[in-house]
Design an enzyme around this catalytic site. Structure first.
Site, PDB file in Angstrom:
ATOM      1  N   HIS A 264       0.834  -1.267  -0.145  1.00 60.82           N
ATOM      2  CA  HIS A 264       0.124   0.081   0.085  1.00 60.82           C
ATOM      3  C   HIS A 264       0.930   1.089  -0.120  1.00 60.82           C
ATOM      4  O   HIS A 264       0.712   2.228  -0.815  1.00 60.82           O
ATOM      5  CB  HIS A 264      -1.009   0.032   1.234  1.00 60.82           C
ATOM      6  CG  HIS A 264      -1.908   1.070   1.282  1.00 60.82           C
ATOM      7  ND1 HIS A 264      -2.984   1.109   1.174  1.00 60.82           N
ATOM      8  CD2 HIS A 264      -1.641   2.273   1.754  1.00 60.82           C
ATOM      9  CE1 HIS A 264      -3.491   2.427   1.172  1.00 60.82           C
ATOM     10  NE2 HIS A 264      -2.854   3.117   1.651  1.00 60.82           N
ATOM     11  N   GLU A 265       1.790   1.358   0.914  1.00 60.44           N
ATOM     12  CA  GLU A 265       2.764   2.577   1.144  1.00 60.44           C
ATOM     13  C   GLU A 265       3.366   2.625  -0.064  1.00 60.44           C
ATOM     14  O   GLU A 265       4.042   3.631  -0.488  1.00 60.44           O
ATOM     15  CB  GLU A 265       3.529   2.442   2.337  1.00 60.44           C
ATOM     16  CG  GLU A 265       2.810   2.549   3.721  1.00 60.44           C
ATOM     17  CD  GLU A 265       1.429   3.668   3.782  1.00 60.44           C
ATOM     18  OE1 GLU A 265       1.571   4.567   2.997  1.00 60.44           O
ATOM     19  OE2 GLU A 265       0.550   3.367   4.530  1.00 60.44           O
ATOM     20  N   GLU A 294      -4.632   7.933  -2.975  1.00 66.39           N
ATOM     21  CA  GLU A 294      -5.118   6.447  -2.353  1.00 66.39           C
ATOM     22  C   GLU A 294      -5.369   5.680  -3.505  1.00 66.39           C
ATOM     23  O   GLU A 294      -5.451   4.562  -3.452  1.00 66.39           O
ATOM     24  CB  GLU A 294      -6.329   6.931  -1.301  1.00 66.39           C
ATOM     25  CG  GLU A 294      -6.788   5.899  -0.783  1.00 66.39           C
ATOM     26  CD  GLU A 294      -5.692   5.453   0.282  1.00 66.39           C
ATOM     27  OE1 GLU A 294      -4.652   6.198   0.645  1.00 66.39           O
ATOM     28  OE2 GLU A 294      -5.786   4.304   1.197  1.00 66.39           O
TER      29      GLU A 294
HETATM   30 ZN    ZN Z   1      -3.232   5.198   1.952  1.00 66.78          ZN
END
Ligand code: ZN
Length: 509
Positions: A264-265, A294
């Site tokens: 995710h990061e 995001e």
């Molecule tokens: Zn995020």
């Protein structure tokens, strides 16, 4: 002697603000990762001074004058025009907020956050309630200073998701809800359940970190311009495209939560690394919005990291690295029944109480609840004291689960305590856009999954670099999305993606 044209002077002024913002990021990163506990008090003072200087620089009358004069310059190219548009937006917003209101919000934020931590630990909502009242009172004040036409929520939304409106969110989220609630019910009614025991075992943090670094590198993260460290809450901080910091935390009885966190990061970090170098420290050198940011993290985490193709490559490597991983000891081939069972296990759908632990099907229902609540609180149509009950009944009707405690209910998120109102929707916008980008990338690169199955992610990364990353804030979100996928932001690709993935897993039609 001729002086420099106003646009060049403006860019020079704003560049200094950009440099100071990078310095501020570094202080904040250090605070979350390396700073010894006693450093906290003076660090707060350091950061407060720096933020004040940055605010003063951004709102200096000279910036206003240069903006006006630069607007009249002929021969400015499209990037210069875009810089003026973004600089004007930041300047006018910042000028509308009086210094004493900004200071009051900052003060309340740190006190309310401490109150929230204590209230959550003690499961004592009434203790936090006055702070929540105050936070929303200040948010209302801020919205009225910024000005709005249809809804005060619009004024706050603009900070995180420029160009988005409350009315549009209501419409998009209404469609989403219509698609999600029946899907969640159908899955809950299915008799098929993944075998999560497959994922149990003991996994030393050092080994997890080594594996996560390998995956992040494969995905395209350039560690000559990035770091991976540990922190209580994972995050990504892009100081510049040449210095991006991500963090994670390790749980030794779970070999996947940190890995998915790192993926995710990494998605966030790839975006930060991909912004065109010539835009650094100019207004359009910023990522477009939180929702767009995001979309990058979610695309890599879910559409890539939870795909069967991805695991057909990594499952053999994972079971080699972690021989204690139950149930997949014979998964070295990365094919067949083991892969199917593993893929199902990492895509379990289970309505749960905690947003940050939610799967990709139920996740957005958590956001929709928060969106409705914060809108009503801001409009003064909902009393803070009614929140806990409302939360329980809505969780029960949407997700079929009801929290026993407020700590697992209305007190679970930090956001409102630190004054982040109109922030939650950006998570769902990110999920929607991730699915749109994924669908379009698959259409443009027909062998995308074949590449994933070979551990090759460059084609997808190059596509994202070209469509999203390099542009920074050059285009407004609507135009960026239109150029990237050929349509407006919409819910259909996300709902299609979920149905296509989960119907066969859960045997529903
Ligand atoms: Zn995020």
């Amino acid at each position: 002697m001729t002086s420099r044209p106003p646009y060049d002077q403006l860019v020079g002024e704003l560049r200094e603000g950009g440099v100071l913002e990078s310095v501020q990021c570094l202080l904040e990163w250090d605070q979350e990762t390396l700073m010894p506990p006693r450093g906290a008090e003076r660090r707060a003072e350091e950061i407060a001074l720096l933020s004040r200087i940055i605010h003063e620089k951004k709102t200096a009358p000279r910036v206003g004058e240069l903006l006006d004069r630069a607007a009249g310059e002929k021969d400015l190219g499209p990037d210069a025009r875009a810089n003026l548009r973004e600089a004007r937006r930041h300047y006018e917003r910042a000028r509308k907020l009086p210094a004493d209101l900004v200071a009051e919000i900052a003060r309340t934020r740190s006190l309310a956050c401490e109150a929230w931590k204590a209230a959550r630990r003690a499961n004592d909502f009434p203790k936090f309630a006055p702070w929540l009242e105050k936070t929303f009172h200040l948010a209302r004040e801020k919205a009225s200073r910024l000005g709005w036409k249809d809804s005060p929520y619009d004024a706050l939304l603009e900070e995180h998701e420029p160009g988005m409106t409350t009315a549009r969110l209501v419409s998009l989220f209404g469609e989403l809800r219509k698609g999600l609630v029946p899907l969640v019910k159908a899955i809950a009614g299915s008799r098929r359940r993944p075998d999560r025991n497959l994922l149990s075992g003991k996994f030393p943090a050092a080994h997890q970190e080594e594996f996560a670094r390998r995956v992040a590198t494969d995905l395209g993260l350039d560690f000559s311009g990035a770091r991976l460290d540990r922190s209580a809450h994972p995050f990504c901080m892009g100081l510049t495209p040449d210095d991006v910091r991500i963090t994670t935390r390790y749980n030794e009885s779970d070999c996947l939560s940190a890995l998915f966190g790192v993926i995710h990061e990494t998605g966030h970090a790839l975006y930060d690394q991909g912004i065109a170098p010539e835009l650094v420290w100019t207004p359009i050198g910023q990522p477009r919005s939180l929702g767009v940011h995001e979309s990058q993290s979610r695309l890599w985490e879910n559409q890539v990291g939870r795909s069967r193709a991805f695991w057909s490559h990594y499952l053999p490597l994972l079971s080699e690295r972690f021989p204690s991983l139950s149930g997949v000891a014979h998964a070295r081939s990365g094919r067949g029944a083991d892969l199917d069972r593993f893929h199902f296990a990492v895509n379990q759908v289970e309505p749960s109480l905690i947003r940050t632990e939610a799967d990709e099907v139920t996740y957005n229902l958590h956001i929709l609840l928060r969106f409705d609540i914060e809108r009503d609180l801001l409009a003064g149509e909902l009393a803070v004291s009614d929140l806990p009950d409302l939360w329980r009944s809505r969780m029960a009707s949407d997700l079929g689960v009801r929290p026993d405690t407020d700590a697992d209910g209305v007190l679970q998120d930090i956001h409102w305590s630190i004054g982040l109102v109109a922030y939650f929707p950006t998570y769902t916008l990110g999920n929607m856009l991730a699915a749109q980008l994924h669908a379009r990338a698959r259409a443009d690169i027909p062998d995308l999954e074949v590449f994933f199955a070979r551990g090759e992610f460059r084609p997808l990364l190059d596509w994202l670099r070209d469509r999203i990353h390099r542009h920074g804030s050059r285009y407004e979100t609507e135009e960026l999305v239109q150029r990237a996928v050929g349509t407006r932001l919409s819910t259909a690709p996300f709902l299609d993606y979920l149905r296509a993935k989960y119907s066969p897993l859960y045997g529903i039609s």
